[in-house]
Design an enzyme around this catalytic site. Structure first.
Site, short mmCIF file in Angstrom:
data_model
loop_
_atom_site.label_atom_id
_atom_site.label_comp_id
_atom_site.label_asym_id
_atom_site.label_seq_id
_atom_site.Cartn_x
_atom_site.Cartn_y
_atom_site.Cartn_z
CG HIS A 82 -0.21 0.06 2.47
ND1 HIS A 82 -0.28 -1.01 3.46
CD2 HIS A 82 0.19 0.80 3.23
CE1 HIS A 82 0.35 -0.64 4.60
NE2 HIS A 82 0.97 0.39 4.32
P1 TYD Z 1 -1.74 -2.93 7.10
O1 TYD Z 1 -1.45 -1.34 7.50
O2 TYD Z 1 -2.48 -3.44 6.08
O3 TYD Z 1 -0.76 -3.93 7.85
P2 TYD Z 1 0.68 -3.96 6.95
O4 TYD Z 1 1.29 -2.81 6.57
O5 TYD Z 1 1.67 -4.61 7.94
O6 TYD Z 1 0.50 -5.10 5.65
O7 TYD Z 1 -2.86 -3.24 8.49
C1 TYD Z 1 -3.33 -4.49 8.93
C2 TYD Z 1 -4.67 -4.37 9.77
O8 TYD Z 1 -4.54 -3.82 10.78
C3 TYD Z 1 -5.80 -3.54 8.95
O9 TYD Z 1 -6.86 -4.13 9.14
C4 TYD Z 1 -5.83 -2.42 9.73
C5 TYD Z 1 -5.14 -2.54 11.21
N1 TYD Z 1 -4.26 -1.63 11.68
C6 TYD Z 1 -4.68 -0.83 12.71
O10 TYD Z 1 -6.07 -1.07 13.41
N2 TYD Z 1 -4.17 0.10 13.47
C7 TYD Z 1 -2.95 0.14 13.16
O11 TYD Z 1 -2.23 1.39 13.63
C8 TYD Z 1 -2.31 -0.42 11.69
C9 TYD Z 1 -0.96 -0.17 11.35
C10 TYD Z 1 -3.20 -1.47 11.24
#
Ligand code: TYD
Length: 133
Positions: A49
């Site tokens: 992302h």
């Molecule tokens: P995501 O940002 O997609 O993780 P990564 O970058 O590691 O792949 O987040 C994964 C899940 O966690 C998504 O459902 C959103 C949630 N999340 C939160 O609730 N709070 C946060 O601070 C973060 C970073 C993610």
């Protein structure tokens, strides 16, 4: 590309090492949130992302991870493998995070609280937006 490796100041003595990072050095952004990622299967891809506004510093405080970065016009790979190095990532940079070692712990210092509205999770949408920003 607006990313930069940071060598954290390290205080070493016979008792071990201590690193630190303070708001304003070398980048200013308010640190509004910390989160950390661990126990990642070796073949998993995290990230995938970009953020509209969020800026981050990533620190692999244990183990190693690889980052594939893309600002819409150039790409770059970075290996994070040391607790005394961090990677600043500006807004509007797509990141894929892969090759987590089994012991990897990735700590992220973030400039904003969590907001799903700040994400581009679709690569084509990110690419279109990056051409006009
Ligand atoms: P995501 O940002 O997609 O993780 P990564 O970058 O590691 O792949 O987040 C994964 C899940 O966690 C998504 O459902 C959103 C949630 N999340 C939160 O609730 N709070 C946060 O601070 C973060 C970073 C993610």
């Amino acid at each position: 590309m607006n990313v930069e490796l940071i060598a954290f100041p390290t205080i070493a003595d016979q008792r071990g090492k201590l690193c630190f990072f303070e708001e304003g050095q070398p980048f200013y952004f308010p640190i509004k949130r910390l989160y950390w990622i661990y126990d990642v299967p070796q073949l998993a891809i995290r990230g995938a992302h970009a953020h509209k506004q969020l800026r981050q510093v990533l620190v692999c405080i244990n183990g190693s991870v690889e980052l594939g970065l893309n600002d819409g016009s150039s790409v770059q790979k970075v290996l994070l493998k040391s607790p005394n190095a961090g990677l600043y990532i500006d807004k509007m940079i797509w990141r894929d995070i892969t090759n987590f070692s089994s012991d990897a712990v990735l700590l992220i210092l973030a400039s904003e609280k969590y907001s799903e509205d700040d994400y581009y999770r679709n690569y084509e949408d990110f690419l279109s937006a990056s051409q006009i920003s």
